[in-house]
Design a protein around this motif. Structure first.
Motif, PDB file in Angstrom:
ATOM      1  N   VAL A   1       0.840  -1.200   0.000  1.00 46.64           N
ATOM      2  CA  VAL A   1       0.000   0.000   0.000  1.00 46.64           C
ATOM      3  C   VAL A   1       0.873   1.247   0.000  1.00 46.64           C
ATOM      4  N   PRO A   2       0.691   2.155  -0.971  1.00 44.64           N
ATOM      5  CA  PRO A   2       1.448   3.414  -0.951  1.00 44.64           C
ATOM      6  C   PRO A   2       1.142   4.210   0.319  1.00 44.64           C
ATOM      7  N   ASP A   3       2.140   4.886   0.856  1.00 45.47           N
ATOM      8  CA  ASP A   3       1.933   5.664   2.069  1.00 45.47           C
ATOM      9  C   ASP A   3       0.866   6.738   1.881  1.00 45.47           C
ATOM     10  N   ALA A   4       0.824   7.335   0.703  1.00 47.20           N
ATOM     11  CA  ALA A   4      -0.199   8.357   0.445  1.00 47.20           C
ATOM     12  C   ALA A   4      -1.599   7.763   0.514  1.00 47.20           C
ATOM     13  N   ALA A   5      -1.745   6.503   0.092  1.00 49.68           N
ATOM     14  CA  ALA A   5      -3.051   5.831   0.180  1.00 49.68           C
ATOM     15  C   ALA A   5      -3.426   5.576   1.631  1.00 49.68           C
ATOM     16  N   SER A   6      -2.463   5.221   2.461  1.00 53.30           N
ATOM     17  CA  SER A   6      -2.730   5.000   3.887  1.00 53.30           C
ATOM     18  C   SER A   6      -3.254   6.272   4.536  1.00 53.30           C
ATOM     19  N   VAL A   7      -2.621   7.404   4.231  1.00 54.02           N
ATOM     20  CA  VAL A   7      -3.042   8.677   4.815  1.00 54.02           C
ATOM     21  C   VAL A   7      -4.423   9.071   4.298  1.00 54.02           C
ATOM     22  N   ALA A   8      -4.637   8.899   2.998  1.00 60.46           N
ATOM     23  CA  ALA A   8      -5.955   9.218   2.434  1.00 60.46           C
ATOM     24  C   ALA A   8      -7.044   8.381   3.097  1.00 60.46           C
ATOM     25  N   ALA A   9      -6.742   7.133   3.387  1.00 61.75           N
ATOM     26  CA  ALA A   9      -7.741   6.240   3.982  1.00 61.75           C
ATOM     27  C   ALA A   9      -8.092   6.663   5.407  1.00 61.75           C
TER      28      ALA A   9
END
Length: 371
Positions: A278-286
């Motif tokens: 999982v891209p880190d940016a996706a983790s934050v967006a989630a």
């Protein structure tokens, strides 16, 4: 105790009645903590009823120390006490990225032994404050890859016990039952429309949680599959995919509490059915989407698992498969206001979360996951 201080080893006669009385009381205190703490909640993530798929988050932030690691710390302290490793007055030392250290500091204070957390210097300020709140000390290293060696060396210098969560996490927890996290999930789903989840999505720091869940699934003969979501700058995905126990990562994870630079002894690849990077940016967006949907802030590791869980929801809905999915709300987002909820931090890290935030919005509005 100043950094680098040499403390004489406390010599303990383990047959001595005074030591056995101390041990009995220490074990009682740790077990009593579990007995008086209500089980953590299972929250529903709102999805359209007609999709036929239910998504739940096991809210581990409600533990006394505010994270999933409270379970691990309790198990590690019981393991260390019953093995004779934790002794009166001798320090307990741990290598940690933060949350485990907060929980272990709590239990060390509970039984009255000193505690030192060896952590990367980038650990959030709030976690450091919580560790020190429990009377423990933070010992920082600049290179996250050196936390293991420094913790072991510090234990020798202090005459203390190196807890070593990354080795003992999977063996300290009773995966057959005893109200472990897996047993709790199935009990709480008993009255839901899909009581046996199709998938449980976990994230891995030590690997102990995913091992506990996957072993329990097999032991109880459930059909549930276990997915582990792994962030950037972690070697777990590569090691699992390539069956390579020597896999490493040259950089530390930006998602605190999960992702490791080496394949940890407690990470059990053979029990995991699927992994997602999982891209880190996706983790934050989630995690930001989670706040918008249920009004709760959570840490980045929750976002890593939630992103993967949403992708599985999309797959099941697209294929017309009904069922339930469980992922974990690992710790509260208030510990990371200066990171995952800070646009300044995102800019400094070069993270653009908007494409991922838009993907989540589109999916929740239309049921379509972007290709």
């Amino acid at each position: 105790m100043p950094p680098g201080a040499v403390v004489p080893t406390v010599d303990v006669d383990r047959s001595d009645p005074a030591y056995r009385a101390w041990l009995k009381e220490a074990v009682r205190k740790v077990q009593a903590d579990a007995n008086r703490s209500a089980d953590t909640h299972l929250l529903r993530f709102p999805l359209p009823e007609e999709w036929g798929v239910d998504l739940y988050l096991k809210d581990e932030s409600t533990h006394p120390t505010g994270s999933l690691k409270h379970r691990l710390a309790r198990s590690l302290f019981l393991y260390g006490l019953c093995n004779g490793w934790i002794r009166p007055e001798s320090p307990v030392i741990e290598a940690s990225s933060g949350s485990t250290a907060v929980s272990e500091a709590y239990f060390a204070e509970l039984i009255g032994v000193p505690f030192i957390a060896v952590m990367p210097r980038t650990t959030s300020a709030e976690k450091c404050r919580l560790i020190e709140f429990h009377g423990a000390r933070c010992h920082f290293v600049d290179d996250p890859r050196t936390v293991y060696a420094e913790a072991a060396a510090l234990a020798v210098r202090c005459g203390g016990h190196y807890m070593d969560q990354f080795t003992y996490a999977e063996r300290a927890t009773d995966w057959r039952g005893n109200n472990n996290i897996a047993m709790s999930i199935y009990s709480q789903l008993r009255l839901e429309r899909h009581p046996e989840p199709a998938w449980i999505v976990a994230t891995a720091g030590t690997g102990g949680t995913s091992a506990t869940i996957a072993r329990y699934v097999r032991y109880m003969q459930y059909g549930t599959r276990v997915c582990v979501a792994d962030p950037e700058n972690s070697c777990f995905f590569d090691g699992w995919r390539d069956n390579d126990p020597t896999a490493t990562s040259e950089r530390g994870s930006r998602i605190e509490g999960i992702g490791r630079p080496r394949m940890e002894p407690s990470f059990m690849p053979a029990v995991i059915d699927r992994m997602m990077r999982v891209p880190d940016a996706a983790s934050v967006a989630a995690v930001r989407a989670l706040e918008q949907r249920i009004g709760r802030k959570a840490g980045g590791s929750t976002g890593t698992g939630l992103w993967s869980a949403l992708k599985i929801v999309a797959e099941m809905a697209r294929e017309g498969r009904a069922g339930s999915i469980v992922t974990l709300l690992c710790d509260p987002g208030e510990r990371y206001l200066d990171k995952y909820y800070s646009d300044t931090w995102l800019s400094e890290q070069g993270l653009d979360i908007e494409p991922y935030a838009e993907a989540i919005r589109l999916f929740l509005a239309t049921g379509r996951w972007p290709d």
